[in-house]
Motif scaffolding. Structure first.
Motif, PDB file in Angstrom:
ATOM      1  N   MET A   6       2.698   3.463  13.865  1.00 17.66           N
ATOM      2  CA  MET A   6       3.692   2.440  14.200  1.00 17.66           C
ATOM      3  C   MET A   6       4.040   1.664  12.934  1.00 17.66           C
ATOM      4  O   MET A   6       3.178   1.368  12.119  1.00 17.66           O
ATOM      5  CB  MET A   6       3.146   1.489  15.256  1.00 17.66           C
ATOM      6  N   SER A   7       5.309   1.355  12.782  1.00 15.06           N
ATOM      7  CA  SER A   7       5.725   0.691  11.555  1.00 15.06           C
ATOM      8  C   SER A   7       6.806  -0.334  11.843  1.00 15.06           C
ATOM      9  O   SER A   7       7.414  -0.341  12.909  1.00 15.06           O
ATOM     10  CB  SER A   7       6.246   1.717  10.545  1.00 15.06           C
ATOM     11  N   ASN A   8       7.004  -1.203  10.863  1.00 10.71           N
ATOM     12  CA  ASN A   8       8.065  -2.202  10.928  1.00 10.71           C
ATOM     13  C   ASN A   8       9.257  -1.697  10.136  1.00 10.71           C
ATOM     14  O   ASN A   8       9.114  -1.266   9.000  1.00 10.71           O
ATOM     15  CB  ASN A   8       7.572  -3.536  10.354  1.00 10.71           C
ATOM     16  N   VAL A   9      10.425  -1.766  10.760  1.00  6.38           N
ATOM     17  CA  VAL A   9      11.647  -1.215  10.165  1.00  6.38           C
ATOM     18  C   VAL A   9      12.642  -2.335   9.899  1.00  6.38           C
ATOM     19  O   VAL A   9      12.889  -3.178  10.770  1.00  6.38           O
ATOM     20  CB  VAL A   9      12.284  -0.157  11.090  1.00  6.38           C
ATOM     21  N   LEU A  10      13.212  -2.335   8.701  1.00  8.40           N
ATOM     22  CA  LEU A  10      14.313  -3.234   8.350  1.00  8.40           C
ATOM     23  C   LEU A  10      15.572  -2.401   8.241  1.00  8.40           C
ATOM     24  O   LEU A  10      15.612  -1.427   7.484  1.00  8.40           O
ATOM     25  CB  LEU A  10      14.029  -3.939   7.028  1.00  8.40           C
ATOM     26  N   VAL A  11      16.594  -2.762   9.007  1.00  8.86           N
ATOM     27  CA  VAL A  11      17.870  -2.048   8.997  1.00  8.86           C
ATOM     28  C   VAL A  11      18.928  -2.951   8.365  1.00  8.86           C
ATOM     29  O   VAL A  11      19.117  -4.088   8.791  1.00  8.86           O
ATOM     30  CB  VAL A  11      18.308  -1.666  10.428  1.00  8.86           C
ATOM     31  N   LEU A  12      19.594  -2.427   7.345  1.00  6.25           N
ATOM     32  CA  LEU A  12      20.675  -3.157   6.685  1.00  6.25           C
ATOM     33  C   LEU A  12      21.990  -2.418   6.922  1.00  6.25           C
ATOM     34  O   LEU A  12      22.146  -1.270   6.498  1.00  6.25           O
ATOM     35  CB  LEU A  12      20.416  -3.263   5.179  1.00  6.25           C
ATOM     36  N   LYS A  13      22.915  -3.065   7.614  1.00  4.81           N
ATOM     37  CA  LYS A  13      24.235  -2.485   7.848  1.00  4.81           C
ATOM     38  C   LYS A  13      25.241  -3.193   6.957  1.00  4.81           C
ATOM     39  O   LYS A  13      25.186  -4.414   6.804  1.00  4.81           O
ATOM     40  CB  LYS A  13      24.634  -2.629   9.319  1.00  4.81           C
ATOM     41  N   ALA A  15      20.105  16.004   9.350  1.00 10.00           N
ATOM     42  CA  ALA A  15      19.202  15.500   8.319  1.00 10.00           C
ATOM     43  C   ALA A  15      18.351  14.350   8.855  1.00 10.00           C
ATOM     44  O   ALA A  15      17.156  14.258   8.568  1.00 10.00           O
ATOM     45  CB  ALA A  15      19.991  15.052   7.096  1.00 10.00           C
ATOM     46  N   LEU A  16      18.962  13.480   9.662  1.00  5.68           N
ATOM     47  CA  LEU A  16      18.235  12.346  10.229  1.00  5.68           C
ATOM     48  C   LEU A  16      17.189  12.817  11.234  1.00  5.68           C
ATOM     49  O   LEU A  16      16.107  12.231  11.340  1.00  5.68           O
ATOM     50  CB  LEU A  16      19.205  11.366  10.893  1.00  5.68           C
ATOM     51  N   GLU A  17      17.521  13.857  11.981  1.00  6.06           N
ATOM     52  CA  GLU A  17      16.558  14.385  12.948  1.00  6.06           C
ATOM     53  C   GLU A  17      15.319  14.941  12.258  1.00  6.06           C
ATOM     54  O   GLU A  17      14.209  14.832  12.766  1.00  6.06           O
ATOM     55  CB  GLU A  17      17.234  15.443  13.833  1.00  6.06           C
ATOM     56  N   LEU A  55      25.336   6.341  12.714  1.00  5.09           N
ATOM     57  CA  LEU A  55      24.264   7.234  12.277  1.00  5.09           C
ATOM     58  C   LEU A  55      22.925   6.506  12.221  1.00  5.09           C
ATOM     59  O   LEU A  55      21.885   7.051  12.616  1.00  5.09           O
ATOM     60  CB  LEU A  55      24.605   7.843  10.917  1.00  5.09           C
ATOM     61  N   ILE A  56      22.949   5.280  11.757  1.00  5.32           N
ATOM     62  CA  ILE A  56      21.707   4.505  11.705  1.00  5.32           C
ATOM     63  C   ILE A  56      21.197   4.210  13.112  1.00  5.32           C
ATOM     64  O   ILE A  56      20.001   4.300  13.392  1.00  5.32           O
ATOM     65  CB  ILE A  56      21.912   3.221  10.888  1.00  5.32           C
ATOM     66  N   SER A  61      17.217   4.870  17.338  1.00  4.58           N
ATOM     67  CA  SER A  61      16.970   5.193  18.745  1.00  4.58           C
ATOM     68  C   SER A  61      16.079   6.423  18.874  1.00  4.58           C
ATOM     69  O   SER A  61      15.293   6.524  19.813  1.00  4.58           O
ATOM     70  CB  SER A  61      18.292   5.395  19.496  1.00  4.58           C
ATOM     71  N   SER A  62      16.176   7.354  17.920  1.00  3.65           N
ATOM     72  CA  SER A  62      15.341   8.555  17.976  1.00  3.65           C
ATOM     73  C   SER A  62      13.874   8.227  17.722  1.00  3.65           C
ATOM     74  O   SER A  62      12.985   8.950  18.169  1.00  3.65           O
ATOM     75  CB  SER A  62      15.830   9.597  16.969  1.00  3.65           C
ATOM     76  N   TRP A  63      13.602   7.136  17.014  1.00  2.00           N
ATOM     77  CA  TRP A  63      12.216   6.727  16.798  1.00  2.00           C
ATOM     78  C   TRP A  63      11.602   6.145  18.056  1.00  2.00           C
ATOM     79  O   TRP A  63      10.404   6.230  18.256  1.00  2.00           O
ATOM     80  CB  TRP A  63      12.147   5.700  15.666  1.00  2.00           C
TER      81      TRP A  63
END
Length: 197
Positions: A1-8, A191-193, A21-22, A27-29
């Motif tokens: 389990m991890s902490n994710v930072l998303v920058l749009k 690639a993301l998958e 795409l992000i 959502s796949s995680w």
């Protein structure tokens, strides 16, 4: 389990391919991540670096109200970065460069003694041990070509603060007709998958 930072950083809102795409990646995680902080740099913009703000980021006892606000924001953004295990960055190409909004984020978190340090052997990044995934979308086809000035810039600025484990995912040819655009998005999702598997 991890902490994710998303920058749009797309200016296209609901029409943004990079944001889509992000969102697909995150959502796949699913439940495989502990927390996700999403920062939309367009909806909540970072102030443009100028002389006053640059001076304020050095700290001191005589800061203006604007400098104090910028310093507090910088501290908060750096804290988000430090507490994240994975950073996901949407970096659409605008006129051969990253969006201004993303550049502003880099400008306010790149702080000597905080996210990097100058030594007698050169600069050393202080934000280490994290994975970065950059999703870059483009209207044309630029990957590995002379017009792709974004990737070298991003590798340099991320490496400067210590982020050297960087993976790029490309969604290209998005303005070159429906068939080419669909192929570009399919390739990016594939690639993301692989990343999320």
């Amino acid at each position: 389990m991890s902490n994710v930072l998303v920058l749009k950083s797309s200016i296209l809102g609901d029409y943004s391919q990079s944001n889509g795409l992000i969102d697909h990646l995150v959502s796949s995680w699913g439940n495989n991540v502990s927390s996700v902080i999403e920062r939309d740099l367009v909806a909540t913009p970072i102030p443009v670096l100028d002389g006053e703000i640059a001076g304020g980021l050095r700290g001191g006892d005589t800061l203006t109200a604007r400098q104090e606000e910028a310093l507090a924001l910088s501290d908060m953004l750096i804290n988000e970065l430090q507490n994240s295990d994975t950073i996901v960055i949407a970096a659409p190409m605008y006129n051969f460069s990253v969006p201004t909004q993303l550049k502003n984020w880099f400008d306010i978190i790149a702080r000597a003694g905080v996210t990097f340090s100058y030594t007698e052997n050169g600069p050393v990044g202080l934000i280490t041990g994290k994975k970065v995934i950059v999703v870059t979308t483009r209207g044309g086809m630029h990957k590995d070509g002379p017009t792709d000035t974004m990737v070298p810039y991003l590798k340099t600025i991320l490496g400067f603060i210590g982020l050297t484990d960087v993976e790029f995912v490309y969604g290209e040819a998005l303005a070159m007709g429906e068939e080419m655009a669909a192929k570009g998005i399919t390739n990016a999702k594939s690639a993301l998958e692989k990343i999320s598997a």
